[in-house]
Motif scaffolding. Structure first.
Motif, PDB file in Angstrom:
ATOM      1  N   THR A 131     -26.437  -2.751 -19.629  1.00 44.59           N
ATOM      2  CA  THR A 131     -25.812  -1.495 -20.015  1.00 44.59           C
ATOM      3  C   THR A 131     -26.413  -0.318 -19.235  1.00 44.59           C
ATOM      4  OG1 THR A 131     -25.506  -2.398 -22.216  1.00 44.59           O
ATOM      5  CG2 THR A 131     -25.227  -0.042 -21.979  1.00 44.59           C
ATOM      6  N   THR A 132     -27.736  -0.322 -19.098  1.00 43.91           N
ATOM      7  CA  THR A 132     -28.401   0.756 -18.351  1.00 43.91           C
ATOM      8  C   THR A 132     -27.985   0.733 -16.886  1.00 43.91           C
ATOM      9  OG1 THR A 132     -30.285   0.554 -19.827  1.00 43.91           O
ATOM     10  CG2 THR A 132     -30.642   1.724 -17.771  1.00 43.91           C
ATOM     11  N   ALA A 133     -27.898  -0.457 -16.299  1.00 48.01           N
ATOM     12  CA  ALA A 133     -27.494  -0.574 -14.901  1.00 48.01           C
ATOM     13  C   ALA A 133     -26.069  -0.079 -14.709  1.00 48.01           C
ATOM     14  CB  ALA A 133     -27.621  -2.030 -14.443  1.00 48.01           C
ATOM     15  N   MET A 134     -25.181  -0.444 -15.677  1.00 49.72           N
ATOM     16  CA  MET A 134     -23.790   0.010 -15.573  1.00 49.72           C
ATOM     17  C   MET A 134     -23.691   1.520 -15.729  1.00 49.72           C
ATOM     18  SD  MET A 134     -21.672  -3.019 -17.484  1.00 49.72           S
ATOM     19  CE  MET A 134     -20.207  -2.069 -17.530  1.00 49.72           C
ATOM     20  N   THR A 135     -24.514   2.087 -16.616  1.00 48.56           N
ATOM     21  CA  THR A 135     -24.502   3.538 -16.796  1.00 48.56           C
ATOM     22  C   THR A 135     -24.966   4.229 -15.527  1.00 48.56           C
ATOM     23  OG1 THR A 135     -24.970   3.238 -19.130  1.00 48.56           O
ATOM     24  CG2 THR A 135     -25.377   5.415 -18.223  1.00 48.56           C
ATOM     25  N   ASN A 136     -26.034   3.706 -14.933  1.00 47.10           N
ATOM     26  CA  ASN A 136     -26.523   4.292 -13.676  1.00 47.10           C
ATOM     27  C   ASN A 136     -25.464   4.212 -12.581  1.00 47.10           C
ATOM     28  OD1 ASN A 136     -28.939   4.984 -14.785  1.00 47.10           O
ATOM     29  ND2 ASN A 136     -30.040   3.187 -14.018  1.00 47.10           N
ATOM     30  N   ARG A 137     -24.799   3.053 -12.494  1.00 51.45           N
ATOM     31  CA  ARG A 137     -23.754   2.869 -11.486  1.00 51.45           C
ATOM     32  C   ARG A 137     -22.589   3.825 -11.742  1.00 51.45           C
ATOM     33  NH1 ARG A 137     -21.876  -2.920 -11.411  1.00 51.45           N
ATOM     34  NH2 ARG A 137     -24.091  -3.213 -11.392  1.00 51.45           N
ATOM     35  N   ARG A 138     -22.219   3.974 -13.017  1.00 52.33           N
ATOM     36  CA  ARG A 138     -21.126   4.868 -13.380  1.00 52.33           C
ATOM     37  C   ARG A 138     -21.479   6.318 -13.033  1.00 52.33           C
ATOM     38  NH1 ARG A 138     -19.907   3.494 -18.788  1.00 52.33           N
ATOM     39  NH2 ARG A 138     -18.711   1.813 -17.896  1.00 52.33           N
ATOM     40  N   GLU A 139     -22.695   6.730 -13.358  1.00 54.85           N
ATOM     41  CA  GLU A 139     -23.124   8.096 -13.024  1.00 54.85           C
ATOM     42  C   GLU A 139     -23.126   8.324 -11.515  1.00 54.85           C
ATOM     43  OE1 GLU A 139     -26.894   8.922 -14.805  1.00 54.85           O
ATOM     44  OE2 GLU A 139     -26.087   8.788 -16.845  1.00 54.85           O
ATOM     45  N   PHE A 140     -23.610   7.289 -10.802  1.00 57.20           N
ATOM     46  CA  PHE A 140     -23.630   7.405  -9.343  1.00 57.20           C
ATOM     47  C   PHE A 140     -22.213   7.573  -8.783  1.00 57.20           C
ATOM     48  CE2 PHE A 140     -23.177   5.246  -5.232  1.00 57.20           C
ATOM     49  CZ  PHE A 140     -23.969   6.065  -4.458  1.00 57.20           C
ATOM     50  N   LEU A 141     -21.288   6.734  -9.276  1.00 58.41           N
ATOM     51  CA  LEU A 141     -19.905   6.820  -8.801  1.00 58.41           C
ATOM     52  C   LEU A 141     -19.254   8.153  -9.169  1.00 58.41           C
ATOM     53  CD1 LEU A 141     -18.633   3.181  -9.421  1.00 58.41           C
ATOM     54  CD2 LEU A 141     -19.068   4.297  -7.225  1.00 58.41           C
ATOM     55  N   GLN A 142     -19.560   8.668 -10.361  1.00 63.63           N
ATOM     56  CA  GLN A 142     -19.017   9.966 -10.766  1.00 63.63           C
ATOM     57  C   GLN A 142     -19.525  11.072  -9.841  1.00 63.63           C
ATOM     58  OE1 GLN A 142     -20.161  10.112 -14.885  1.00 63.63           O
ATOM     59  NE2 GLN A 142     -18.141   9.417 -15.599  1.00 63.63           N
ATOM     60  N   LYS A 143     -20.817  11.021  -9.519  1.00 66.24           N
ATOM     61  CA  LYS A 143     -21.385  12.035  -8.625  1.00 66.24           C
ATOM     62  C   LYS A 143     -20.797  11.909  -7.215  1.00 66.24           C
ATOM     63  CE  LYS A 143     -25.601  12.765 -11.170  1.00 66.24           C
ATOM     64  NZ  LYS A 143     -27.003  12.468 -11.323  1.00 66.24           N
ATOM     65  N   LEU A 144     -20.613  10.666  -6.772  1.00 65.58           N
ATOM     66  CA  LEU A 144     -20.037  10.444  -5.441  1.00 65.58           C
ATOM     67  C   LEU A 144     -18.603  10.974  -5.386  1.00 65.58           C
ATOM     68  CD1 LEU A 144     -20.509   9.129  -2.648  1.00 65.58           C
ATOM     69  CD2 LEU A 144     -19.460   7.071  -3.579  1.00 65.58           C
ATOM     70  N   LEU A 145     -17.817  10.703  -6.423  1.00 63.49           N
ATOM     71  CA  LEU A 145     -16.438  11.210  -6.460  1.00 63.49           C
ATOM     72  C   LEU A 145     -16.408  12.730  -6.518  1.00 63.49           C
ATOM     73  CD1 LEU A 145     -14.617   8.643  -8.787  1.00 63.49           C
ATOM     74  CD2 LEU A 145     -14.248   9.059  -6.347  1.00 63.49           C
ATOM     75  N   ALA A 146     -17.330  13.324  -7.265  1.00 65.88           N
ATOM     76  CA  ALA A 146     -17.392  14.781  -7.338  1.00 65.88           C
ATOM     77  C   ALA A 146     -17.719  15.367  -5.962  1.00 65.88           C
ATOM     78  CB  ALA A 146     -18.442  15.214  -8.361  1.00 65.88           C
ATOM     79  N   LEU A 147     -18.637  14.731  -5.264  1.00 65.97           N
ATOM     80  CA  LEU A 147     -19.005  15.187  -3.925  1.00 65.97           C
ATOM     81  C   LEU A 147     -17.828  15.068  -2.963  1.00 65.97           C
ATOM     82  CD1 LEU A 147     -21.351  16.182  -2.096  1.00 65.97           C
ATOM     83  CD2 LEU A 147     -21.717  13.785  -1.521  1.00 65.97           C
ATOM     84  N   LEU A 148     -17.117  13.941  -3.033  1.00 66.99           N
ATOM     85  CA  LEU A 148     -15.938  13.753  -2.177  1.00 66.99           C
ATOM     86  C   LEU A 148     -14.853  14.779  -2.503  1.00 66.99           C
ATOM     87  CD1 LEU A 148     -15.653   9.860  -2.062  1.00 66.99           C
ATOM     88  CD2 LEU A 148     -16.303  11.395  -0.206  1.00 66.99           C
ATOM     89  N   GLY A 149     -14.672  15.046  -3.782  1.00 66.78           N
ATOM     90  CA  GLY A 149     -13.682  16.039  -4.188  1.00 66.78           C
ATOM     91  C   GLY A 149     -14.039  17.421  -3.673  1.00 66.78           C
ATOM     92  N   LEU A 150     -15.311  17.764  -3.768  1.00 68.66           N
ATOM     93  CA  LEU A 150     -15.784  19.059  -3.288  1.00 68.66           C
ATOM     94  C   LEU A 150     -15.604  19.173  -1.775  1.00 68.66           C
ATOM     95  CD1 LEU A 150     -17.024  21.157  -5.176  1.00 68.66           C
ATOM     96  CD2 LEU A 150     -19.253  20.576  -4.235  1.00 68.66           C
ATOM     97  N   THR A 151     -15.916  18.110  -1.079  1.00 65.08           N
ATOM     98  CA  THR A 151     -15.769  18.106   0.380  1.00 65.08           C
ATOM     99  C   THR A 151     -14.304  18.259   0.772  1.00 65.08           C
ATOM    100  OG1 THR A 151     -17.664  16.621   0.492  1.00 65.08           O
ATOM    101  CG2 THR A 151     -16.320  16.793   2.464  1.00 65.08           C
TER     102      THR A 151
END
Ligand code: FES
Length: 146
Positions: free
Chosen positions: A7-27
């Motif tokens: 569960t912790t690994a999935m949460t970390n992965r989910r947070e990472f993907l959310q941040k990556l998508l936010a960065l791509l959206g901003l770019t």
């Protein structure tokens, strides 16, 4: 790995993907905004200025200096016996940039061999009309363009 570790690994992965998508959206957003602001902002340097000055000493007789006038690539030529002239470098045929040829006292368009004299008149080739000429004033040691 137990259930809690998964569960912790999935949460970390989910947070990472959310941040990556936010960065791509901003770019992506910035890539749309940049051309918008660039279009509406005045051009930098002398290109956007209505008038600018060159020193006569920078262009001896027979020589030329490339510059930009009102966003148009130009050449300032110190013609023997006729003095300074500022011509657009944009060929009137299909818009290639002409080159000053000092030895032949002419401007040559490399695309279809259009040839202009040092007053910008067509002497050979397909260009339908003379090169655009820009206003110029020579005062003392200054060439005032624009
Ligand atoms: S673009 Fe200059 S001669 Fe065709």
């Amino acid at each position: 790995m137990d259930w809690a570790g998964n569960t912790t690994a999935m949460t970390n992965r989910r947070e990472f993907l959310q941040k990556l998508l936010a960065l791509l959206g901003l770019t992506t957003f910035a890539s749309f905004l940049y051309p918008f602001f660039k279009y509406f902002s005045p051009p930098a340097g002398q290109a956007g200025a209505g008038t600018f000055v060159l020193s006569k000493a920078d262009i001896p007789v027979g020589e030329a200096k490339e510059t930009v006038v009102n966003n148009t690539p130009c050449v300032v030529i110190n013609r023997p016996d006729k003095g300074f002239i500022v011509l657009s470098r944009v060929c009137t045929h299909l818009g290639c940039l002409v080159d000053y040829q000092k030895d032949k006292k002419r401007l040559l368009c490399p695309c279809h061999a259009g040839i202009y004299d040092l007053s910008g008149n067509v002497t050979s080739g397909p260009p339908p009309k003379p090169l655009q000429q820009f206003p110029i004033k020579v005062e003392g040691n200054s060439i005032i363009i624009g």
